[in-house]
Design an enzyme around this catalytic site. Structure first.
Site, PDB file in Angstrom:
ATOM      1  N   ASN A  11     -25.346  97.708  29.277  1.00 14.09           N
ATOM      2  CA  ASN A  11     -26.633  98.128  28.708  1.00 14.09           C
ATOM      3  C   ASN A  11     -26.625  99.651  28.623  1.00 14.09           C
ATOM      4  O   ASN A  11     -26.769 100.324  29.629  1.00 14.09           O
ATOM      5  CB  ASN A  11     -27.768  97.621  29.606  1.00 14.09           C
ATOM      6  CG  ASN A  11     -29.133  98.119  29.153  1.00 14.09           C
ATOM      7  OD1 ASN A  11     -29.263  98.731  28.098  1.00 14.09           O
ATOM      8  ND2 ASN A  11     -30.149  97.868  29.967  1.00 14.09           N
ATOM      9  N   LYS A  13     -28.794 101.494  27.348  1.00 17.71           N
ATOM     10  CA  LYS A  13     -30.145 102.069  27.386  1.00 17.71           C
ATOM     11  C   LYS A  13     -30.295 103.106  26.261  1.00 17.71           C
ATOM     12  O   LYS A  13     -29.667 102.941  25.209  1.00 17.71           O
ATOM     13  CB  LYS A  13     -30.436 102.639  28.776  1.00 17.71           C
ATOM     14  CG  LYS A  13     -30.163 101.587  29.865  1.00 17.71           C
ATOM     15  CD  LYS A  13     -30.692 101.947  31.212  1.00 17.71           C
ATOM     16  CE  LYS A  13     -30.362 100.817  32.181  1.00 17.71           C
ATOM     17  NZ  LYS A  13     -30.913 101.043  33.512  1.00 17.71           N
ATOM     18  N   HIS A  96     -36.268  93.442  30.399  1.00 16.30           N
ATOM     19  CA  HIS A  96     -35.714  94.436  31.328  1.00 16.30           C
ATOM     20  C   HIS A  96     -36.854  95.113  32.080  1.00 16.30           C
ATOM     21  O   HIS A  96     -37.930  95.341  31.528  1.00 16.30           O
ATOM     22  CB  HIS A  96     -34.895  95.470  30.549  1.00 16.30           C
ATOM     23  CG  HIS A  96     -34.056  96.330  31.433  1.00 16.30           C
ATOM     24  ND1 HIS A  96     -34.589  97.387  32.146  1.00 16.30           N
ATOM     25  CD2 HIS A  96     -32.748  96.270  31.770  1.00 16.30           C
ATOM     26  CE1 HIS A  96     -33.620  97.944  32.863  1.00 16.30           C
ATOM     27  NE2 HIS A  96     -32.492  97.282  32.654  1.00 16.30           N
ATOM     28  N   GLU A  98     -37.364  98.078  32.797  1.00 15.97           N
ATOM     29  CA  GLU A  98     -37.864  99.304  32.148  1.00 15.97           C
ATOM     30  C   GLU A  98     -38.848  98.954  31.036  1.00 15.97           C
ATOM     31  O   GLU A  98     -39.826  99.674  30.816  1.00 15.97           O
ATOM     32  CB  GLU A  98     -36.670 100.133  31.632  1.00 15.97           C
ATOM     33  CG  GLU A  98     -35.918 100.768  32.792  1.00 15.97           C
ATOM     34  CD  GLU A  98     -34.443 101.055  32.544  1.00 15.97           C
ATOM     35  OE1 GLU A  98     -33.998 101.046  31.372  1.00 15.97           O
ATOM     36  OE2 GLU A  98     -33.731 101.303  33.535  1.00 15.97           O
ATOM     37  N   GLU A 168     -31.960  91.777  38.525  1.00 16.62           N
ATOM     38  CA  GLU A 168     -31.863  93.227  38.646  1.00 16.62           C
ATOM     39  C   GLU A 168     -32.989  93.740  39.536  1.00 16.62           C
ATOM     40  O   GLU A 168     -34.097  94.014  39.044  1.00 16.62           O
ATOM     41  CB  GLU A 168     -31.978  93.888  37.266  1.00 16.62           C
ATOM     42  CG  GLU A 168     -30.870  93.538  36.307  1.00 16.62           C
ATOM     43  CD  GLU A 168     -30.630  94.669  35.299  1.00 16.62           C
ATOM     44  OE1 GLU A 168     -29.484  95.113  35.218  1.00 16.62           O
ATOM     45  OE2 GLU A 168     -31.579  95.104  34.632  1.00 16.62           O
ATOM     46  N   GLY A 174     -30.128 102.334  38.649  1.00 17.63           N
ATOM     47  CA  GLY A 174     -29.975 103.770  38.434  1.00 17.63           C
ATOM     48  C   GLY A 174     -30.103 104.608  39.695  1.00 17.63           C
ATOM     49  O   GLY A 174     -30.204 105.827  39.620  1.00 17.63           O
ATOM     50  N   SER A 215     -26.813  99.363  39.789  1.00 19.24           N
ATOM     51  CA  SER A 215     -25.781 100.228  40.381  1.00 19.24           C
ATOM     52  C   SER A 215     -24.444  99.517  40.585  1.00 19.24           C
ATOM     53  O   SER A 215     -23.749  99.773  41.575  1.00 19.24           O
ATOM     54  CB  SER A 215     -26.290 100.850  41.691  1.00 19.24           C
ATOM     55  OG  SER A 215     -27.421 101.679  41.434  1.00 19.24           O
TER      56      SER A 215
HETATM   57  P1  13P Z   1     -27.495 100.835  36.487  1.00 22.75           P
HETATM   58  O1  13P Z   1     -26.184 100.106  36.441  1.00 22.75           O
HETATM   59  O2  13P Z   1     -27.419 102.212  35.877  1.00 22.75           O
HETATM   60  O3  13P Z   1     -28.103 100.819  37.847  1.00 22.75           O
HETATM   61  O4  13P Z   1     -28.505 100.041  35.520  1.00 22.75           O
HETATM   62  C1  13P Z   1     -28.655  98.672  35.698  1.00 22.75           C
HETATM   63  C2  13P Z   1     -29.445  98.139  34.557  1.00 22.75           C
HETATM   64  O5  13P Z   1     -30.635  98.356  34.444  1.00 22.75           O
HETATM   65  C3  13P Z   1     -28.740  97.359  33.547  1.00 22.75           C
HETATM   66  O6  13P Z   1     -29.632  96.710  32.696  1.00 22.75           O
END
Ligand code: 13P
Length: 254
Positions: A11, A13, A96, A98, A168, A174, A215
């Site tokens: 992803n 983002k 997601h 976010e 997640e 992150g 992560s």
């Molecule tokens: P990270 O791997 O940067 O922690 O992000 C995970 C994520 O949100 C994947 O959709």
């Protein structure tokens, strides 16, 4: 245990212009090409879907979108429809954290998106996960279960068997602070697969692929993939790294 094909999705983002996306794909294409025992999915931003899809033509690497609206078309300024996504992508990330936290996406919206994706032969990667506050309050199980069952409400078991779930935990995204493989296994096995079995039957629960995300890096990926109920990863930051992402993919190869 059912044989489930491992899947690793990147992803990206809100990263990468078209030119940057081309460079990234170019830099990892050879390393990603020959791992047929793992399904590999790249999820660039909308503007890079077409160029990335073009670069992946003739490979077995797949493309995913990071979001979409549920309507076919209409007066929804700024949105992208399932028909538009399906022109380039085979997968779509839905719900997601976010999207839920920063853009007000509700369980009801996530459900409409899941249904819309399946109608268009897109495989939804449905994200669920608790926040740090919810975890501290001992609500992980209730939150994950509620998000999951709300997203899948109204589906037939054979539809559920096709989709992908990503656990997640929000506190692990992150932050560099991943869940331990044992914690992720516990939630995926004892909460997610258990809820799927209750709602859709044990066979369906065993057929669904469930990923861990939060992560995941080259150095910790193998620990997750060694768990019996974890079928791969949804990778954020490390998917932008042309060395780490293929290393994570290789770790998922059995
Ligand atoms: P990270 O791997 O940067 O922690 O992000 C995970 C994520 O949100 C994947 O959709």
């Amino acid at each position: 245990m059912a044989q489930r094909m491992p899947l690793v999705a990147g992803n990206w983002k809100m990263h990468k212009t078209v030119e940057e996306a081309r460079h990234l794909v170019w830099d990892m294409l050879d390393a990603l090409r020959d791992v047929p025992e793992v399904e590999r999915v790249l999820c660039p931003p909308f503007t890079a879907l077409l160029p990335v899809a073009q670069m992946l033509l003739g490979t077995d690497i797949k493309v995913g979108a990071q979001n979409m609206h549920w309507e076919e078309e209409g007066p929804y300024t700024g949105e992208i429809s399932p028909r538009m996504v399906a022109e380039f992508a085979q997968f779509v990330i839905v719900g997601h954290s976010e999207r839920r936290m920063l853009f007000g996406e509700t369980d009801a919206m996530v459900r409409r998106k899941v249904h819309a994706a399946l109608r268009h032969d897109l495989i939804p990667i449905v994200c669920v996960g608790e926040t740090l506050e919810q975890r501290r309050a001992g609500q992980t199980e209730a939150v994950v279960r509620k998000q999951l069952l709300a997203a899948l409400e109204g589906l037939q078991p054979e539809q559920v068997a096709r989709l992908v779930i990503a656990y997640e935990p929000v506190w692990a995204i992150g932050t560099g602070e991943a869940a331990t493989p044992e914690e992720a296994q516990r939630v995926i096995g004892q909460v997610i697969r258990a809820a799927l079995a209750e709602a859709f039957g044990p066979e369906t629960a065993q057929a669904v692929r469930v990923l861990y995300g939060g992560s995941v890096k080259a150095h910790n990926a193998a620990g997750f993939f060694a768990q019996p109920d974890i079928d791969g990863a949804l990778v954020g930051g490390a998917s932008l790294d042309p060395v780490q992402f293929p290393a994570i993919v290789r770790a998922a190869a059995r």
